[in-house]
Design a protein around this motif. Sequence first.
Motif, mmCIF file in Angstrom:
data_model
loop_
_atom_site.group_PDB
_atom_site.id
_atom_site.type_symbol
_atom_site.label_atom_id
_atom_site.label_comp_id
_atom_site.label_asym_id
_atom_site.label_seq_id
_atom_site.Cartn_x
_atom_site.Cartn_y
_atom_site.Cartn_z
ATOM 1 N N GLY A 294 96.971 -7.586 9.586
ATOM 2 C CA GLY A 294 97.321 -6.503 10.496
ATOM 3 C C GLY A 294 98.548 -6.816 11.327
ATOM 4 N N ARG A 295 99.036 -5.795 12.021
ATOM 5 C CA ARG A 295 100.302 -5.917 12.749
ATOM 6 C C ARG A 295 100.231 -6.929 13.892
ATOM 7 N N GLU A 296 99.124 -6.957 14.623
ATOM 8 C CA GLU A 296 99.022 -7.886 15.748
ATOM 9 C C GLU A 296 99.021 -9.333 15.263
ATOM 10 N N VAL A 297 98.299 -9.596 14.176
ATOM 11 C CA VAL A 297 98.270 -10.938 13.607
ATOM 12 C C VAL A 297 99.670 -11.346 13.156
ATOM 13 N N MET A 298 100.377 -10.422 12.519
ATOM 14 C CA MET A 298 101.720 -10.737 12.040
ATOM 15 C C MET A 298 102.693 -10.947 13.195
ATOM 16 N N ARG A 299 102.558 -10.142 14.234
ATOM 17 C CA ARG A 299 103.449 -10.328 15.384
ATOM 18 C C ARG A 299 103.252 -11.716 15.991
ATOM 19 N N ASP A 300 101.997 -12.115 16.155
ATOM 20 C CA ASP A 300 101.716 -13.431 16.710
ATOM 21 C C ASP A 300 102.198 -14.534 15.776
ATOM 22 N N HIS B 239 104.978 -17.305 16.588
ATOM 23 C CA HIS B 239 104.676 -18.728 16.427
ATOM 24 C C HIS B 239 105.801 -19.430 15.676
ATOM 25 N N LEU B 240 106.357 -18.780 14.655
ATOM 26 C CA LEU B 240 107.475 -19.365 13.920
ATOM 27 C C LEU B 240 108.660 -19.602 14.853
ATOM 28 N N TYR C 24 96.127 -15.746 11.220
ATOM 29 C CA TYR C 24 96.807 -15.529 9.932
ATOM 30 C C TYR C 24 96.071 -16.275 8.826
ATOM 31 N N ALA C 25 95.729 -17.534 9.081
ATOM 32 C CA ALA C 25 95.001 -18.324 8.084
ATOM 33 C C ALA C 25 93.643 -17.700 7.779
#
Length: 286
Positions: free
Chosen positions: A174-180, A184-185, A124-125
């Motif tokens: 992208g969706r995979e990054v956001m899902r991860d 994580h949250l 994400y970063a």
Amino acid sequence: MEVVAVHIRELDPSGSPLDYYGYELRRAREAAGLTQQALGSIVFCTGSLIGQIETTVRVPTREFSERVDAALGTDGTFSRLVGLVLRSQLPSWFQPYAEMEARAAYISVYQAQVVYGLLQTRAYAQALLGVREESTADALVAARLDRQRILDRPEPPVTWVVLSEAALHQEVGGREVMRDQLAHLLTLQQRRWLDIQVLPFEAGAHTGLMGSFNLLRFENDPAIVYTEDFVQGHMTANPPAIREGSARYDHLQAAALPPRDSATLIARVMEERYGNRSGPDRRAVA
């Protein structure tokens, strides 16, 4: 056979923390009678990477520094120095805030559009910081992830983060990054000294509509309120500003979902918006 293409150049160790690190790494390696390739094989990297770090082309990581200390017997020198190196990679206007954040006993954050830096995954970063600074994104990401070490202290700061629901829907990487990232949250929610609340769209008008801001409180120093514009950040310990920021934050916490309900919303957005939806050809459906 590896070909090392990095040109040897002289560094001024007083030029910057990164210059000092590169200078000392070369000096310690040569004192140990090792080539770049030989040291690389010991610390599980290429000799080319050793050369790039010695010439400040690449920024060292904390893990790399720990391995170098072990390999060269430098008694933690590079592990201590790398913190200064990574902090120096942050924008100059942000460095004072990072130093205060590392000292804070209480951190209160409102983020209107993106996940707060201390809570971000590497991917994400990388996506966020690479939008305008692609050439320096790796160094900026390393510096951001190093900031997160304060959450792993034996006595971490009490951290409370209010995220606008928009931060969950703003797709970064992208969706995979956001899902991860959302997963994580949910993992972070399990920490004793960290709470995350989501301010839902249904809250309507609220005291954070002017934008994101942070409040830092200390054991023995005045509190600080921090804001950013698109050019730089602004810190102040002015009592009226602290009073106003504290009042606004109290209202945001009251309007946001409780942590447990926030986790439920995060999980729902993660599955409904970023879940593994596939068509007949197994490709993701946008």
